[in-house]
Enzyme design. Structure first.
Site, PDB file in Angstrom:
ATOM      1  N   GLU A  43       0.853  -1.112  -0.107  1.00 11.99           N
ATOM      2  CA  GLU A  43      -0.176   0.020  -0.046  1.00 11.99           C
ATOM      3  C   GLU A  43       1.178   1.323   0.504  1.00 11.99           C
ATOM      4  O   GLU A  43       0.783   2.058  -0.545  1.00 11.99           O
ATOM      5  CB  GLU A  43      -1.083   0.041   1.149  1.00 11.99           C
ATOM      6  CG  GLU A  43      -2.199   1.191   1.871  1.00 11.99           C
ATOM      7  CD  GLU A  43      -1.713   1.992   2.837  1.00 11.99           C
ATOM      8  OE1 GLU A  43      -1.950   1.075   3.509  1.00 11.99           O
ATOM      9  OE2 GLU A  43      -0.854   3.126   2.968  1.00 11.99           O
ATOM     10  N   GLU A  71      10.136   1.474   1.892  1.00 13.67           N
ATOM     11  CA  GLU A  71       8.946   1.474   2.879  1.00 13.67           C
ATOM     12  C   GLU A  71       8.703   0.564   3.611  1.00 13.67           C
ATOM     13  O   GLU A  71       7.980   0.385   4.666  1.00 13.67           O
ATOM     14  CB  GLU A  71       8.049   1.924   1.649  1.00 13.67           C
ATOM     15  CG  GLU A  71       8.391   2.862   0.944  1.00 13.67           C
ATOM     16  CD  GLU A  71       7.896   3.903   1.568  1.00 13.67           C
ATOM     17  OE1 GLU A  71       6.392   4.131   2.801  1.00 13.67           O
ATOM     18  OE2 GLU A  71       8.304   4.988   1.383  1.00 13.67           O
TER      19      GLU A  71
HETATM   20 ZN   LIG Z   1       0.858   2.653   7.410  1.00 12.65          ZN
END
Ligand SMILES: [Zn+2]
Length: 300
Positions: free
Chosen positions: A70, A145
């Protein structure tokens, strides 16, 4: 009603329709014939238009792949090769809502805007992000990330770092979060609800780039997606755009992402989980008790 059952509009076949009084809307369920994508359109005169695309993401481990994906899809894509399109978007857009959310069984990319042009742009950025993200070509995005090793100098200890890694260390540090996680793990051990979709910092560093890309290939396909449109918009133009720019480039396929039912449910038991306190805090009155009960799917 604007469309009839069976109508095909830019590749979308209307499969069901009804008026929903509570939201004063005409509702149309559609299926994109070529790609298998499902779409729900609520037509009404609200100028605050909403779009989202969701995928049923059902992980079987706590490496945090849905959550890291995401984040990573929003780090640049084919049409928008910026480092952080999401941040740029938030700055210049007239949006009334803009987010991306990971649940234990789905990942959703919702936007809302009152401005037609802005609405269209946001939709374009999100669709490009989910179907053609740069993170599939550039492993550094997973490192940034998700997780990577960090070494400040040769004598320093080797540590882990990463956006989601750090976020989850924070999110799972409260006693309540630890308790909730433990309860889900014990109540639904054989389903997607028994793992931590956000990622358990203990396990996140075992996620490989291959596994990460494979996750995208498996779950981020139109056949595993649900698209939602709401409000006063040029629906003909909108469907045409989604079809021509994106969905018509994919062929439908079977995606296994079903949510399993926990059966049999575990027997009643007492479970303990420790949590950390600071060094000089007293142990007095720190114990928390909770009772969790799993209910049936449907109560008649
Ligand atoms: Zn997050």
């Amino acid at each position: 009603m604007k469309f009839n059952n069976g109508d095909i509009i830019h590749g979308f076949r209307v499969t069901n329709l009804s008026h929903i009084q509570e939201v004063d809307s005409d509702a149309y369920l559609m299926q994109h014939e070529r790609s298998g994508a499902r779409l729900l359109y609520l037509a009404n005169n609200d100028d605050n238009k909403v779009f989202f695309i969701s995928f049923r993401t059902t992980p079987d481990n706590s490496k945090g792949t849905p959550h890291i994906m995401e984040h990573s899809t929003l780090c640049g894509s084919r049409k928008f090769p910026l480092k952080e399109p999401f941040v740029e978007l938030a700055k210049g857009s007239l949006n009334t809502f803009l987010n991306a959310i990971t649940w234990p069984d789905k990942t959703m990319y919702p936007i809302a805007s009152r401005n037609d042009k802005d609405f269209h742009n946001l939709m374009d950025v999100y669709l490009d992000a989910v179907f053609y993200p740069d993170c599939l070509k550039n492993p550094q995005i997973l490192m940034q990330e998700g997780w990577h090793y960090e070494l400040d100098n040769v004598d320093a200890p080797l540590t882990y770092n990463g956006v989601v890694y750090n976020e989850m260390k924070g999110a799972l540090s409260s006693p309540e979060a630890i308790m909730e996680d433990k309860a889900m793990e014990e109540l639904f051990p054989d389903t997607t609800y028994g793992v931590e979709s956000g990622g358990d910092p203990e396990v996140i560093p075992t996620l490989s780039f291959r596994e990460f890309s494979e996750f995208h290939r498996r779950f981020y396909h139109p056949s595993n997606s649900y698209i939602y449109l709401y409000g006063d918009m040029d629906i003909d133009e909108t469907l045409k755009f989604i079809d021509q720019e994106y969905l018509s480039h994919f062929d439908a396929r079977n995606v296994y992402s079903a949510v399993k039912t926990q059966s049999p449910l575990p027997k009643r038991k007492i479970v303990e989980a420790p949590f950390g306190i600071s060094e000089n805090e007293s142990l007095e009155k720190k114990t928390i008790h909770a009772l969790y009960i799993a209910l049936n799917d449907h109560i008649t």
